[in-house]
Motif scaffolding. Sequence first.
Motif, mmCIF file in Angstrom:
data_model
loop_
_atom_site.group_PDB
_atom_site.id
_atom_site.type_symbol
_atom_site.label_atom_id
_atom_site.label_comp_id
_atom_site.label_asym_id
_atom_site.label_seq_id
_atom_site.Cartn_x
_atom_site.Cartn_y
_atom_site.Cartn_z
ATOM 1 N N THR A 1 0.951 -1.080 0.032
ATOM 2 C CA THR A 1 0.114 0.165 0.127
ATOM 3 C C THR A 1 1.046 1.273 0.049
ATOM 4 O O THR A 1 2.045 1.194 0.511
ATOM 5 C CB THR A 1 -0.897 -0.099 1.261
ATOM 6 N N THR A 2 0.407 2.377 -0.380
ATOM 7 C CA THR A 2 1.026 3.485 -0.294
ATOM 8 C C THR A 2 0.705 4.845 0.043
ATOM 9 O O THR A 2 0.927 5.917 0.105
ATOM 10 C CB THR A 2 1.313 4.085 -2.104
ATOM 11 N N SER A 3 -0.507 4.411 0.863
ATOM 12 C CA SER A 3 -1.028 5.404 2.106
ATOM 13 C C SER A 3 -1.803 4.656 3.079
ATOM 14 O O SER A 3 -1.983 3.479 3.015
ATOM 15 C CB SER A 3 -1.868 6.344 1.241
ATOM 16 N N ALA A 4 -1.878 5.254 4.356
ATOM 17 C CA ALA A 4 -2.578 4.809 5.433
ATOM 18 C C ALA A 4 -4.067 4.491 5.047
ATOM 19 O O ALA A 4 -4.522 3.039 5.202
ATOM 20 C CB ALA A 4 -2.630 5.799 6.691
ATOM 21 N N GLY B 1 5.001 1.483 14.594
ATOM 22 C CA GLY B 1 4.822 2.300 13.275
ATOM 23 C C GLY B 1 4.611 1.454 12.131
ATOM 24 O O GLY B 1 4.590 2.404 11.002
ATOM 25 N N ALA B 2 4.430 0.334 12.020
ATOM 26 C CA ALA B 2 4.214 -0.384 10.773
ATOM 27 C C ALA B 2 2.716 -0.160 10.129
ATOM 28 O O ALA B 2 2.634 -0.409 9.008
ATOM 29 C CB ALA B 2 4.657 -1.843 11.036
ATOM 30 N N GLY B 3 1.840 0.041 10.979
ATOM 31 C CA GLY B 3 0.644 0.087 10.616
ATOM 32 C C GLY B 3 -0.455 -0.579 11.206
ATOM 33 O O GLY B 3 -1.599 -0.775 10.687
ATOM 34 N N LYS B 4 -0.308 -1.435 12.186
ATOM 35 C CA LYS B 4 -1.078 -2.198 13.119
ATOM 36 C C LYS B 4 -2.411 -1.582 13.523
ATOM 37 O O LYS B 4 -3.633 -2.022 13.022
ATOM 38 C CB LYS B 4 -0.274 -2.790 14.134
ATOM 39 N N THR B 5 -1.997 -0.567 13.924
ATOM 40 C CA THR B 5 -3.199 0.467 14.646
ATOM 41 C C THR B 5 -4.098 1.216 13.311
ATOM 42 O O THR B 5 -5.305 0.962 13.164
ATOM 43 C CB THR B 5 -2.846 1.549 15.479
ATOM 44 N N GLU C 1 -3.064 -6.675 18.542
ATOM 45 C CA GLU C 1 -1.493 -5.966 18.050
ATOM 46 C C GLU C 1 -0.594 -6.633 19.177
ATOM 47 O O GLU C 1 -1.230 -6.691 20.284
ATOM 48 C CB GLU C 1 -1.675 -4.480 18.307
ATOM 49 N N GLU D 1 8.368 5.793 3.854
ATOM 50 C CA GLU D 1 7.622 6.466 4.621
ATOM 51 C C GLU D 1 5.959 6.259 4.396
ATOM 52 O O GLU D 1 5.460 6.234 5.245
ATOM 53 C CB GLU D 1 7.863 8.127 4.318
ATOM 54 N N SER D 2 5.701 6.158 3.069
ATOM 55 C CA SER D 2 4.337 5.990 2.828
ATOM 56 C C SER D 2 3.941 4.537 2.435
ATOM 57 O O SER D 2 2.750 4.291 1.909
ATOM 58 C CB SER D 2 3.826 6.858 1.651
ATOM 59 N N GLN D 3 4.906 3.649 2.171
ATOM 60 C CA GLN D 3 4.645 2.328 1.666
ATOM 61 C C GLN D 3 4.753 1.252 2.863
ATOM 62 O O GLN D 3 5.568 1.209 3.602
ATOM 63 C CB GLN D 3 5.510 2.236 0.683
HETATM 64 P P1 ADP Z 1 1.542 0.613 14.562
HETATM 65 O O1 ADP Z 1 0.234 0.488 15.371
HETATM 66 O O2 ADP Z 1 1.974 -0.717 13.823
HETATM 67 O O3 ADP Z 1 2.658 1.048 15.755
HETATM 68 P P2 ADP Z 1 0.494 2.943 13.422
HETATM 69 O O4 ADP Z 1 -0.913 2.591 12.462
HETATM 70 O O5 ADP Z 1 -0.023 3.466 14.821
HETATM 71 O O6 ADP Z 1 1.586 1.615 13.660
HETATM 72 O O7 ADP Z 1 1.143 3.905 12.686
HETATM 73 C C1 ADP Z 1 1.398 3.763 11.314
HETATM 74 C C2 ADP Z 1 1.953 5.123 11.009
HETATM 75 O O8 ADP Z 1 2.353 5.274 9.599
HETATM 76 C C3 ADP Z 1 0.716 6.313 10.806
HETATM 77 O O9 ADP Z 1 1.003 7.444 11.162
HETATM 78 C C4 ADP Z 1 0.151 6.101 9.471
HETATM 79 O O10 ADP Z 1 -0.453 7.453 8.759
HETATM 80 C C5 ADP Z 1 1.646 5.909 8.653
HETATM 81 N N1 ADP Z 1 1.454 5.467 7.168
HETATM 82 C C6 ADP Z 1 2.105 5.955 6.292
HETATM 83 N N2 ADP Z 1 1.927 5.368 5.103
HETATM 84 C C7 ADP Z 1 1.190 4.161 5.448
HETATM 85 C C8 ADP Z 1 0.720 2.955 4.827
HETATM 86 N N3 ADP Z 1 0.806 2.712 3.478
HETATM 87 N N4 ADP Z 1 -0.028 2.075 5.590
HETATM 88 C C9 ADP Z 1 -0.207 2.179 6.900
HETATM 89 N N5 ADP Z 1 0.344 3.221 7.647
HETATM 90 C C10 ADP Z 1 0.757 4.191 7.029
#
Ligand code: ADP
Length: 150
Positions: A14-17, A44-48, A116, A139-141
């Motif tokens: 994916t390329t965005s949250a 910061g991987a995107g689990k939440t 998580e 950063e965005s992927q």
């Molecule tokens: P985790 O719960 O794994 O610690 P979070 O979901 O809290 O991670 O944080 C992920 C961060 O990365 C958010 O700030 C989100 O906006 C950012 N982000 C950037 N690109 C993506 C993407 N492709 N998928 C998910 N999050 C992304």
Amino acid sequence: MITDSQLNLQVYVTTSAEETQEVARNIARSIDRGCIIALTGDLGAGKTTFSKGLISELCVYEPQHIQSPTFIYLNTYPSNRGLVCHFDLYRLGDACAFEDLGFCDYLDGDHICLIEWPEIIESLLPKQTIRVNLSYISESQRRIEIERMI
Ligand code: ADP
Ligand code: MG
């Protein structure tokens, strides 16, 4: 032994949250009461972010109103497929602490659980658990691997 034919693996980049949340919404449409989803990946991987997408689909909440249960371990949301339980076990010591808090009851097959940092309760997870691993590419992927029994 689990063979490849019993496991289904889906991989996304994916390329965005928002795109990660869309992947999660698709998973939400395919799961039922009793489903357990273990979310792994670094901070910061995107689990939440993934959890927000899934919960917003199941429970008709806006993603921005869904908070990580970082300090309280568990948030619950009603849905028409049972209670959705969102765990963050990062700060929880071990499986005994999970049991002492009465959390095992939520794994009883009546609820949908998103977990998580599930590593500390690995021994409590059923083999049908859906495994979602998120990893940072840039950063965005993010790379999302979803493994489920079929
Ligand atoms: P985790 O719960 O794994 O610690 P979070 O979901 O809290 O991670 O944080 C992920 C961060 O990365 C958010 O700030 C989100 O906006 C950012 N982000 C950037 N690109 C993506 C993407 N492709 N998928 C998910 N999050 C992304
Ligand atoms: Mg998180």
